[in-house]
Design a protein around this motif. Structure first.
Motif, PDB file in Angstrom:
ATOM      1  N   THR A 115       0.493  -1.049   0.216  1.00  0.00           N
ATOM      2  CA  THR A 115       0.244   0.231  -0.070  1.00  0.00           C
ATOM      3  C   THR A 115       0.502   0.821   0.200  1.00  0.00           C
ATOM      4  O   THR A 115       0.626   2.191  -0.442  1.00  0.00           O
ATOM      5  CB  THR A 115      -0.259   0.592   1.544  1.00  0.00           C
ATOM      6  N   ASN A 116       1.659   1.424   0.520  1.00  0.00           N
ATOM      7  CA  ASN A 116       2.570   2.238   0.846  1.00  0.00           C
ATOM      8  C   ASN A 116       4.344   1.513  -0.730  1.00  0.00           C
ATOM      9  O   ASN A 116       5.297   1.037   0.411  1.00  0.00           O
ATOM     10  CB  ASN A 116       3.399   2.658   2.072  1.00  0.00           C
ATOM     11  N   LEU A 117       4.510   1.736  -1.828  1.00  0.00           N
ATOM     12  CA  LEU A 117       5.281   1.250  -1.958  1.00  0.00           C
ATOM     13  C   LEU A 117       6.921   1.987  -1.442  1.00  0.00           C
ATOM     14  O   LEU A 117       8.427   0.613  -1.703  1.00  0.00           O
ATOM     15  CB  LEU A 117       4.837   1.673  -3.963  1.00  0.00           C
ATOM     16  N   ASP A 118       6.945   3.105  -1.526  1.00  0.00           N
ATOM     17  CA  ASP A 118       8.170   3.354  -0.928  1.00  0.00           C
ATOM     18  C   ASP A 118       8.525   3.023   0.214  1.00  0.00           C
ATOM     19  O   ASP A 118      10.260   2.105   0.525  1.00  0.00           O
ATOM     20  CB  ASP A 118       8.473   5.219  -0.801  1.00  0.00           C
ATOM     21  N   LYS A 119       7.966   2.461   1.313  1.00  0.00           N
ATOM     22  CA  LYS A 119       7.885   2.137   2.678  1.00  0.00           C
ATOM     23  C   LYS A 119       8.324  -0.066   1.976  1.00  0.00           C
ATOM     24  O   LYS A 119       9.266  -0.768   3.071  1.00  0.00           O
ATOM     25  CB  LYS A 119       6.767   2.197   3.575  1.00  0.00           C
ATOM     26  N   MET A 120       7.830   0.190   1.249  1.00  0.00           N
ATOM     27  CA  MET A 120       7.786  -1.780   1.294  1.00  0.00           C
ATOM     28  C   MET A 120       8.992  -2.339   0.429  1.00  0.00           C
ATOM     29  O   MET A 120      10.019  -2.846   0.500  1.00  0.00           O
ATOM     30  CB  MET A 120       7.468  -2.373  -0.016  1.00  0.00           C
ATOM     31  N   ARG A 121       9.986  -1.473  -0.499  1.00  0.00           N
ATOM     32  CA  ARG A 121      10.948  -1.356  -1.151  1.00  0.00           C
ATOM     33  C   ARG A 121      12.210  -1.371  -0.234  1.00  0.00           C
ATOM     34  O   ARG A 121      13.677  -1.778  -0.059  1.00  0.00           O
ATOM     35  CB  ARG A 121      10.869  -0.199  -2.126  1.00  0.00           C
ATOM     36  N   GLU A 122      11.573  -0.264   0.928  1.00  0.00           N
ATOM     37  CA  GLU A 122      13.158   0.453   2.274  1.00  0.00           C
ATOM     38  C   GLU A 122      13.341  -1.035   2.723  1.00  0.00           C
ATOM     39  O   GLU A 122      13.996  -1.165   3.262  1.00  0.00           O
ATOM     40  CB  GLU A 122      12.071   1.571   2.485  1.00  0.00           C
ATOM     41  N   GLN A 123      11.796  -2.130   2.852  1.00  0.00           N
ATOM     42  CA  GLN A 123      11.332  -2.857   3.783  1.00  0.00           C
ATOM     43  C   GLN A 123      12.892  -4.381   3.139  1.00  0.00           C
ATOM     44  O   GLN A 123      13.363  -4.958   3.752  1.00  0.00           O
ATOM     45  CB  GLN A 123      10.472  -3.446   4.307  1.00  0.00           C
ATOM     46  N   TRP A 124      12.875  -4.218   1.434  1.00  0.00           N
ATOM     47  CA  TRP A 124      13.308  -5.313   1.206  1.00  0.00           C
ATOM     48  C   TRP A 124      14.774  -4.205   0.577  1.00  0.00           C
ATOM     49  O   TRP A 124      15.657  -5.417  -0.014  1.00  0.00           O
ATOM     50  CB  TRP A 124      12.483  -5.453   0.276  1.00  0.00           C
ATOM     51  N   LYS A 125      15.360  -3.573   0.392  1.00  0.00           N
ATOM     52  CA  LYS A 125      16.063  -2.773   0.133  1.00  0.00           C
ATOM     53  C   LYS A 125      17.422  -4.465   0.888  1.00  0.00           C
ATOM     54  O   LYS A 125      17.420  -4.092   2.247  1.00  0.00           O
ATOM     55  CB  LYS A 125      16.238  -1.922   0.404  1.00  0.00           C
ATOM     56  N   GLY A 126      18.243  -4.111   0.162  1.00  0.00           N
ATOM     57  CA  GLY A 126      19.811  -5.138   0.756  1.00  0.00           C
ATOM     58  C   GLY A 126      19.465  -6.361   0.983  1.00  0.00           C
ATOM     59  O   GLY A 126      20.383  -7.177   1.282  1.00  0.00           O
ATOM     60  N   LYS A 127      18.071  -6.974   0.741  1.00  0.00           N
ATOM     61  CA  LYS A 127      17.951  -8.281   0.712  1.00  0.00           C
ATOM     62  C   LYS A 127      18.682  -9.417  -0.701  1.00  0.00           C
ATOM     63  O   LYS A 127      18.240  -8.414  -1.434  1.00  0.00           O
ATOM     64  CB  LYS A 127      16.730  -8.443   1.013  1.00  0.00           C
ATOM     65  N   GLN A 128      19.062  -9.876   0.521  1.00  0.00           N
ATOM     66  CA  GLN A 128      19.379 -11.218  -0.938  1.00  0.00           C
ATOM     67  C   GLN A 128      19.042 -12.827  -0.871  1.00  0.00           C
ATOM     68  O   GLN A 128      18.895 -14.153   1.252  1.00  0.00           O
ATOM     69  CB  GLN A 128      20.702 -11.051  -0.495  1.00  0.00           C
TER      70      GLN A 128
END
Length: 296
Positions: A115-128
């Motif tokens: 629902t908040n794409l920016d927040k979602m991208r931050e949540q997944w940023k750096g994951k491998q």
């Protein structure tokens, strides 16, 4: 005193023939499965990860839903892991659940709220993550699907860059367009195309920009300018085959989930009782209806 003899009954857990076997054993880059409620999708999703979880200490997987609470309720993936692996795995249920294995591999059970794409991208940023699994991908936007795939990498040398998703039909969702080649004009999966591997490249930012082909060469011929430009920028020893993903869709049928139907053969009546468009979608597997749209 004679020692008491203890006999142990061997229990074999394996995919059922048909959909579960196809889905769990697929080596394609992106695998979608489903089409009918009760086809054993969740069980197949976990079994698809079984070998690397038990053998590869570097393997990392994630199974997501729309909410974290849905990962912890009865009948959730926690229960599915326990049913398949029993004491062979350890389950951490506090906060975000994690299923760990003696090999050192683990699978996180988490959620994606787009629902908040920016927040979602931050949540997944750096994951491998070697294997990303989306349960009910019709709960996810195209933008979230596109971004999450950028996290689809890891350290596993045997099983990485894999994406699995399950779904039921929903006409208004982007998956209807994405799966269009597999679906007949009547809305049903065409039997001769079910399980056929295809190849795709996203030549833009929407699902309408997905370019398909029966081979990587065919896709490359259609997207040569864009692919060559990106390869030139990336540098290194790569070619177009690294840029194009393989894809397959497997249809899950309730009739093939014999284990569940043996325990509850009347379950089909419970599903049929949903009635109208809902029943057309989840029991008939019709992708040309929206289960959430009322009949009026």
């Amino acid at each position: 005193m004679k020692e008491q003899e203890v006999s142990h009954k061997e229990v074999v857990i394996k995919p059922q023939e048909g959909f579960q076997m196809q889905f769990a054993s697929s080596c394609v880059d992106v695998v979608f499965g489903g089409g009918n409620l009760g086809g054993g999708k969740s069980f197949a999703l976990v079994l698809a990860l079984a070998e690397p979880l038990m053998t590869d200490g570097d393997f990392r997987a994630v199974i997501t839903r729309r909410s974290l609470q849905s990962q912890k309720t009865g009948g959730s993936f926690i229960d599915t892991f326990k049913a398949i692996f029993s004491d062979y795995c350890s389950v951490k249920t506090a906060d975000s659940p994690r299923i760990s294995f003696p090999s050192g591999a683990y699978c996180d059970l988490t959620y994606i709220d787009d629902t908040n794409l920016d927040k979602m991208r931050e949540q997944w940023k750096g994951k491998q993550i070697d294997a990303i699994c989306i349960d009910e991908i019709t709960e996810m936007s195209w933008e979230a699907f596109s971004y999450v795939q950028t996290r689809n990498r890891g350290r596993s040398k045997t099983f990485t860059g894999k994406f699995f998703a399950t779904l039921n039909p929903k006409r208004s969702h982007w998956t209807r367009k994405f799966l269009d080649w597999y679906i007949g004009v009547d809305g049903f999966i065409m039997p001769d195309r079910n399980g056929k591997v295809r190849y795709f490249y996203v030549n833009g930012s929407t699902v309408d920009d997905v370019v398909w082909g029966d081979t990587k060469e065919e896709v490359y011929a259609k997207c040569k300018i864009d692919i060559d430009r990106k390869l030139a920028r990336i540098g290194g020893d790569f070619d177009y085959t690294n840029m194009i993903k393989s894809f397959v869709f497997y249809q899950g049928k309730l009739s093939e989930n014999r284990a569940m139907l043996e325990n509850n053969p009347n379950y089909i009546g419970s599903v049929a009782a949903s009635g109208g468009k809902m029943a057309q979608a989840i029991i008939e597997g019709n992708f040309n209806v929206d289960p959430e749209v009322t009949n009026g």
